[in-house]
Design an enzyme around this catalytic site. Structure first.
Site, PDB file in Angstrom:
ATOM      1  N   HIS A 103     -44.020  30.148  37.855  1.00  0.00           N
ATOM      2  CA  HIS A 103     -45.153  29.242  38.113  1.00  0.00           C
ATOM      3  C   HIS A 103     -46.454  29.930  37.688  1.00  0.00           C
ATOM      4  O   HIS A 103     -46.603  31.146  37.846  1.00  0.00           O
ATOM      5  CB  HIS A 103     -45.197  28.851  39.590  1.00  0.00           C
ATOM      6  CG  HIS A 103     -46.187  27.755  39.838  1.00  0.00           C
ATOM      7  ND1 HIS A 103     -47.529  27.988  39.974  1.00  0.00           N
ATOM      8  CD2 HIS A 103     -46.026  26.416  39.934  1.00  0.00           C
ATOM      9  CE1 HIS A 103     -48.153  26.830  40.150  1.00  0.00           C
ATOM     10  NE2 HIS A 103     -47.259  25.860  40.130  1.00  0.00           N
ATOM     11  N   GLU A 175     -46.179  22.579  33.052  1.00  0.00           N
ATOM     12  CA  GLU A 175     -47.291  22.393  33.973  1.00  0.00           C
ATOM     13  C   GLU A 175     -48.533  23.030  33.358  1.00  0.00           C
ATOM     14  O   GLU A 175     -48.754  24.239  33.526  1.00  0.00           O
ATOM     15  CB  GLU A 175     -46.997  23.065  35.313  1.00  0.00           C
ATOM     16  CG  GLU A 175     -45.712  22.594  35.964  1.00  0.00           C
ATOM     17  CD  GLU A 175     -45.707  22.866  37.458  1.00  0.00           C
ATOM     18  OE1 GLU A 175     -45.654  21.889  38.208  1.00  0.00           O
ATOM     19  OE2 GLU A 175     -45.791  24.029  37.863  1.00  0.00           O
TER      20      GLU A 175
END
Ligand code: 13P
Length: 254
Positions: A103, A175
């Site tokens: 992430h 993302e």
């Protein structure tokens, strides 16, 4: 009950939020809602990624519910002197079937690199769990027209050397960093077309699915899911309340 082929993945990471009691309450409510609305289970692949502290409790509540439970991170070694870290066998022991890797918050604040993401993907696969590899570019890279190359390099680096069988078990989440969190703004459908075409072109048929994440909300989820190249959504804030998450699952179920 059979899940329909190609059902979209719709999941949430709670990041560093929720107490144990809050996590349990969410999970219990989610299991009850899915039992009451079997349509959601047939038409969507839900996943929930609690903090490590709530992993075992949430996994226990969601057992048999059809919801995949994941960990937000895991170390590449199986065990040893790595104070503060948790291994893939440990998160599996606590009930995780999926491990989130790379992430952007971990890349930015905790030194996650292409090398560590590759090691974590390998460890996750070795233990039979599903890696959810997150990639994304900063705004400067987007503005310079480099989004596709940036994210392809992140994916290639993390998945280098895997067999086709192993690749087929990997989930990828695109993302864009500029779209994530309170200071982010949602990517528009036109902005996502080129990066998704690049990801799908090189990895679409070889990986399990390619998801979008970053300021997904109840009002943009349907148009994002309507994109041919988007196989699902990875959601933060908009899914932290159970009602918000259920609304997204219902949107995805169509
Ligand atoms: P937000 O949906 O809160 O922007 O977070 C997205 C995300 O980082 C999911 O991993």
């Amino acid at each position: 009950m059979e899940r329909i082929d190609g059902a979209p993945w719709v999941g949430t990471s709670w990041k560093m939020t929720k107490t144990l009691a809050e996590g349990r309450e969410f999970a219990r409510g989610l299991a009850e809602a899915l039992a009451a609305e079997p349509r959601l289970r047939e038409r969507v692949r839900p996943f929930v990624i609690p903090p490590h502290t709530a992993l075992a409790a949430v996994a226990a509540e969601l057992e048999g519910s059809g919801v995949v439970v994941g960990a937000q991170n895991a170390h590449w070694e199986d065990a040893g002197a790595w104070t503060g870290e948790v291994s893939v066998p440990q998160v599996a022991d606590a009930g995780a079937a999926l491990v989130e890797i790379g992430h952007s918050e971990r890349r930015e604040h905790f030194g996650e690199t292409v090398e560590t993401t590759a090691a974590k993907v390998a460890a996750t696969l070795r233990h039979g769990l599903t890696p959810l590899l997150c990639v994304g570019e900063p705004a400067e890279v987007r503005d310079a027209g480099g989004s596709a190359e940036h994210i392809l390099a992140q994916v290639r680096g993390a998945l280098d050397g895997l067999s086709e069988e192993e690749l087929g078990r990997v989930l990828v989440a695109y993302e864009p960093i500029w779209a994530i969190g309170e200071h982010g703004r949602p990517a528009t459908v036109p902005e996502l077309e080129a990066p998704f075409a690049a990801l799908q072109g090189e990895f679409g048929s070889r990986t399990a699915a390619i998801l979008y994440g970053g300021s997904v909300h109840q009002d943009n989820a349907a148009e994002l899911l309507a994109m041919d190249d988007v196989d699902g959504l990875f959601v933060g804030r908009a899914a932290w309340r159970l009602e918000g998450y259920l609304e997204l699952l219902r949107l995805a179920a169509g």
